[in-house]
Design a protein around this motif. Sequence first.
Motif, mmCIF file in Angstrom:
data_model
loop_
_atom_site.group_PDB
_atom_site.id
_atom_site.type_symbol
_atom_site.label_atom_id
_atom_site.label_comp_id
_atom_site.label_asym_id
_atom_site.label_seq_id
_atom_site.Cartn_x
_atom_site.Cartn_y
_atom_site.Cartn_z
ATOM 1 N N MET A 1 14.292 71.949 -48.132
ATOM 2 C CA MET A 1 14.094 71.103 -49.286
ATOM 3 C C MET A 1 15.456 70.920 -49.948
ATOM 4 O O MET A 1 16.111 71.872 -50.319
ATOM 5 C CB MET A 1 13.098 71.776 -50.238
ATOM 6 C CG MET A 1 12.939 71.088 -51.541
ATOM 7 S SD MET A 1 11.823 71.847 -52.756
ATOM 8 C CE MET A 1 10.854 73.015 -51.923
ATOM 9 N N GLU A 2 15.835 69.674 -50.058
ATOM 10 C CA GLU A 2 17.124 69.331 -50.663
ATOM 11 C C GLU A 2 16.872 68.810 -52.072
ATOM 12 O O GLU A 2 16.261 67.762 -52.252
ATOM 13 C CB GLU A 2 17.816 68.258 -49.814
ATOM 14 C CG GLU A 2 19.217 67.920 -50.257
ATOM 15 C CD GLU A 2 20.220 68.984 -49.852
ATOM 16 O OE1 GLU A 2 21.229 69.123 -50.554
ATOM 17 O OE2 GLU A 2 19.993 69.665 -48.848
ATOM 18 N N GLU B 1 0.579 66.996 -57.690
ATOM 19 C CA GLU B 1 0.916 65.655 -57.211
ATOM 20 C C GLU B 1 2.404 65.355 -57.429
ATOM 21 O O GLU B 1 3.068 64.789 -56.556
ATOM 22 C CB GLU B 1 0.063 64.625 -57.943
ATOM 23 C CG GLU B 1 0.245 63.218 -57.455
ATOM 24 C CD GLU B 1 -0.670 62.227 -58.169
ATOM 25 O OE1 GLU B 1 -0.251 61.059 -58.306
ATOM 26 O OE2 GLU B 1 -1.770 62.608 -58.587
ATOM 27 N N THR B 2 2.915 65.757 -58.575
ATOM 28 C CA THR B 2 4.329 65.527 -58.879
ATOM 29 C C THR B 2 5.228 66.317 -57.940
ATOM 30 O O THR B 2 6.212 65.792 -57.411
ATOM 31 C CB THR B 2 4.619 65.923 -60.344
ATOM 32 O OG1 THR B 2 3.767 65.157 -61.194
ATOM 33 C CG2 THR B 2 6.058 65.668 -60.721
ATOM 34 N N LEU B 3 4.889 67.578 -57.700
ATOM 35 C CA LEU B 3 5.698 68.409 -56.802
ATOM 36 C C LEU B 3 5.578 67.951 -55.345
ATOM 37 O O LEU B 3 6.547 68.025 -54.595
ATOM 38 C CB LEU B 3 5.285 69.878 -56.927
ATOM 39 C CG LEU B 3 5.689 70.561 -58.229
ATOM 40 C CD1 LEU B 3 5.015 71.924 -58.335
ATOM 41 C CD2 LEU B 3 7.204 70.703 -58.318
ATOM 42 N N ALA B 4 4.410 67.483 -54.952
ATOM 43 C CA ALA B 4 4.211 67.035 -53.569
ATOM 44 C C ALA B 4 5.090 65.834 -53.236
ATOM 45 O O ALA B 4 5.392 65.597 -52.063
ATOM 46 C CB ALA B 4 2.746 66.703 -53.333
ATOM 47 N N ALA B 5 5.520 65.099 -54.241
ATOM 48 C CA ALA B 5 6.358 63.918 -54.016
ATOM 49 C C ALA B 5 7.808 64.284 -53.702
ATOM 50 O O ALA B 5 8.595 63.403 -53.345
ATOM 51 C CB ALA B 5 6.301 63.004 -55.239
ATOM 52 N N ILE B 6 8.153 65.567 -53.789
ATOM 53 C CA ILE B 6 9.537 65.974 -53.540
ATOM 54 C C ILE B 6 9.946 65.661 -52.103
ATOM 55 O O ILE B 6 10.956 65.025 -51.849
ATOM 56 C CB ILE B 6 9.743 67.472 -53.837
ATOM 57 C CG1 ILE B 6 9.613 67.715 -55.346
ATOM 58 C CG2 ILE B 6 11.088 67.959 -53.325
ATOM 59 C CD1 ILE B 6 9.634 69.179 -55.739
ATOM 60 N N ARG C 1 2.980 69.109 -47.595
ATOM 61 C CA ARG C 1 2.142 69.899 -46.685
ATOM 62 C C ARG C 1 1.800 71.253 -47.303
ATOM 63 O O ARG C 1 0.686 71.746 -47.150
ATOM 64 C CB ARG C 1 2.844 70.088 -45.341
ATOM 65 C CG ARG C 1 2.811 68.845 -44.462
ATOM 66 C CD ARG C 1 3.328 69.130 -43.058
ATOM 67 N NE ARG C 1 4.749 69.484 -43.023
ATOM 68 C CZ ARG C 1 5.741 68.599 -42.985
ATOM 69 N NH1 ARG C 1 5.480 67.308 -42.980
ATOM 70 N NH2 ARG C 1 6.992 69.003 -42.956
ATOM 71 N N THR C 2 2.749 71.849 -47.991
ATOM 72 C CA THR C 2 2.523 73.148 -48.626
ATOM 73 C C THR C 2 1.438 73.056 -49.691
ATOM 74 O O THR C 2 0.617 73.958 -49.834
ATOM 75 C CB THR C 2 3.833 73.669 -49.255
ATOM 76 O OG1 THR C 2 4.839 73.740 -48.243
ATOM 77 C CG2 THR C 2 3.631 75.021 -49.891
ATOM 78 N N LEU C 3 1.416 71.954 -50.428
ATOM 79 C CA LEU C 3 0.455 71.781 -51.511
ATOM 80 C C LEU C 3 -0.808 71.032 -51.086
ATOM 81 O O LEU C 3 -1.623 70.677 -51.933
ATOM 82 C CB LEU C 3 1.126 71.035 -52.675
ATOM 83 C CG LEU C 3 2.271 71.795 -53.351
ATOM 84 C CD1 LEU C 3 3.002 70.883 -54.334
ATOM 85 C CD2 LEU C 3 1.755 73.023 -54.052
ATOM 86 N N ALA C 4 -1.000 70.832 -49.805
ATOM 87 C CA ALA C 4 -2.130 70.036 -49.313
ATOM 88 C C ALA C 4 -3.490 70.616 -49.680
ATOM 89 O O ALA C 4 -4.470 69.883 -49.799
ATOM 90 C CB ALA C 4 -2.027 69.866 -47.801
ATOM 91 N N ALA C 5 -3.578 71.911 -49.890
ATOM 92 C CA ALA C 5 -4.868 72.538 -50.210
ATOM 93 C C ALA C 5 -5.246 72.380 -51.684
ATOM 94 O O ALA C 5 -6.404 72.594 -52.042
ATOM 95 C CB ALA C 5 -4.830 74.017 -49.851
#
Length: 113
Positions: free
Chosen positions: A1-2, A51-56, A62-66
């Motif tokens: 993650m950059e 949702e905000t973090l998943a946009a990174i 994928r980590t927050l998919a659950a």
Amino acid sequence: MELSQEPQPRVEEQAGAVADAVCELLDTVTPTTWSRAAVEDAVDAIDMLAETLAAIDPQTERTLAAVPAAIAALRLGLAPAVAQDVPEAPVQNSGRPRRRGLGPGWKGVRTTG
């Protein structure tokens, strides 16, 4: 993650405010002090943060998919009972036969005069 070394203005400030608010909430609540509205607000906040973090990036997504499934389960638990889940009271029989409708196509009484 950059991640960027220089975030957009106020991003760190807002993220810090969210973290402070969560810490304050954690210090305040117990399992018996939650209200329905408070739980709904917290669930909405978790949903929006995920949702905000998943946009990174894709890996974070994928980590927050659950999380969406967990949020849906929480909301389902908060939903009021559906009418189908509530047992119906039995209808008392009056002893009289039920009235029957006139059926489709009935045109009424015709008089000739």
